[in-house]
Design a protein around this motif. Sequence first.
Motif, PDB file in Angstrom:
ATOM      1  N   UNK A   1       0.838  -1.192   0.000  1.00  0.00           N
ATOM      2  CA  UNK A   1       0.000   0.000   0.000  1.00  0.00           C
ATOM      3  C   UNK A   1       0.878   1.248   0.000  1.00  0.00           C
ATOM      4  N   UNK A   2       1.221   1.782  -1.175  1.00  0.00           N
ATOM      5  CA  UNK A   2       2.039   2.996  -1.237  1.00  0.00           C
ATOM      6  C   UNK A   2       1.264   4.211  -0.731  1.00  0.00           C
ATOM      7  N   UNK A   3       1.872   4.911   0.228  1.00  0.00           N
ATOM      8  CA  UNK A   3       1.188   6.041   0.870  1.00  0.00           C
ATOM      9  C   UNK A   3       1.900   7.366   0.669  1.00  0.00           C
ATOM     10  N   UNK A   4       2.937   7.376  -0.144  1.00  0.00           N
ATOM     11  CA  UNK A   4       3.846   8.521  -0.262  1.00  0.00           C
ATOM     12  C   UNK A   4       3.294   9.686  -1.056  1.00  0.00           C
ATOM     13  N   UNK A   5       2.402   9.411  -2.009  1.00  0.00           N
ATOM     14  CA  UNK A   5       1.814  10.402  -2.907  1.00  0.00           C
ATOM     15  C   UNK A   5       2.797  10.988  -3.918  1.00  0.00           C
ATOM     16  N   UNK A   6       3.853  10.261  -4.244  1.00  0.00           N
ATOM     17  CA  UNK A   6       4.690  10.659  -5.372  1.00  0.00           C
ATOM     18  C   UNK A   6       3.969  10.295  -6.677  1.00  0.00           C
ATOM     19  N   UNK A   7       4.036  11.171  -7.666  1.00  0.00           N
ATOM     20  CA  UNK A   7       3.416  10.874  -8.959  1.00  0.00           C
ATOM     21  C   UNK A   7       4.112   9.688  -9.620  1.00  0.00           C
ATOM     22  N   UNK A   8       3.323   8.753 -10.107  1.00  0.00           N
ATOM     23  CA  UNK A   8       3.863   7.645 -10.883  1.00  0.00           C
ATOM     24  C   UNK A   8       4.330   6.450 -10.083  1.00  0.00           C
ATOM     25  N   UNK A   9       4.136   6.474  -8.758  1.00  0.00           N
ATOM     26  CA  UNK A   9       4.715   5.384  -7.971  1.00  0.00           C
ATOM     27  C   UNK A   9       3.971   4.068  -8.134  1.00  0.00           C
ATOM     28  N   UNK A  10       2.669   4.114  -8.424  1.00  0.00           N
ATOM     29  CA  UNK A  10       1.928   2.861  -8.609  1.00  0.00           C
ATOM     30  C   UNK A  10       2.454   2.129  -9.848  1.00  0.00           C
ATOM     31  N   UNK A  11       2.673   2.858 -10.937  1.00  0.00           N
ATOM     32  CA  UNK A  11       3.201   2.236 -12.151  1.00  0.00           C
ATOM     33  C   UNK A  11       4.602   1.678 -11.914  1.00  0.00           C
ATOM     34  N   UNK A  12       5.426   2.415 -11.174  1.00  0.00           N
ATOM     35  CA  UNK A  12       6.792   1.953 -10.897  1.00  0.00           C
ATOM     36  C   UNK A  12       6.764   0.669 -10.061  1.00  0.00           C
ATOM     37  N   UNK A  13       5.920   0.636  -9.056  1.00  0.00           N
ATOM     38  CA  UNK A  13       5.815  -0.563  -8.205  1.00  0.00           C
ATOM     39  C   UNK A  13       5.239  -1.728  -9.000  1.00  0.00           C
TER      40      UNK A  13
END
Length: 325
Positions: free
Chosen positions: A163-175
């Motif tokens: 569950x990425x919580x950082x709010x960096x743009x593009x992190x879901x695609x990177x993960x």
Amino acid sequence: MLFPDYRGRRVRASEGLRRMVRETRLTTDNLIYPLFAVSGKNVAEPIDALPGVYHYSVDNMVKASKEAFDAGIPAVIVFGIPDKKDPLGTQAYAKNGIVQKAVSEIKNKVPELVVITDVCLCQYTDHGHCGVVEKGVIDNDSSLDLLARTALSHVKAGADMVAPSDMMDGRVAEIRGLLDEEGFYETPIMSYAAKYCSSFYGPFREAAHSAPKFGDRRTYQMDPANIREAIREVTMDVEEGADIIMVKPALPYLDVISQVANEIDLPIAAYNVSGEYSMIKAAAKMGWLDGTKAMMEALTSIRRAGADMILTYFAMEAAEVLNKG
């Protein structure tokens, strides 16, 4: 229909009737229990700002996880507090990091429990921000690799979901890309998609030792005034491969939960955050309200708004109420 032809009280006259016409159902299946992992043994340290919540060493976290599973709660989400911090948050993705150890032990002892991990850098960086800092600015793109490496390390340790919580743009695609590349294409991502820069996180920052050392998080967390932006953020994360969408906080953002649920055809999670929890606890301690009734009313409102699952520090207390029928 007008009175006296319509009498709404007819179906409120008894508990049996009220149960029969109840529109929103809250069950233990809707609950996710947050847990905080620290190093050491036999540690169960109370968190002052979160009454009833503890820092657990891994052995006691396993016990707490087993209790949650036995109470009918299907999932926990694990946060880690490392012994060391540095500018790049290296303990976040260390093979033997605190979250990695906790996940491995929980899955070994309670294999049927769904173990979710929070993916962020703020607890692990010495500056307290959720991404890499370059010349005093949170650098979005250089943070993505570290976040993906963190998620991968959690999954390798046995996490069922990240569950990425950082709010960096593009992190879901990177993960998603790194997990797929490593063969973990069946591991779901629960994205903190609409995470607001909220004053309701205060007790959590004490619990996670994650307050930023300078500035604030307004350049990456969302402005509380915006709702159209939430739909854009959610839509982007869906397109990048998120499997579950989260809105955080919950109670001040019931309208956002409702609109996201109406527009997005994915399961919706909501985080009943630390400040929401602690307010009810504090008011109950002062005798200003019935804490149990307020807890159940708050959680039901989150379900009514459209959340399929609720991350809440009330999980064990709510389960006790729900299990009594």
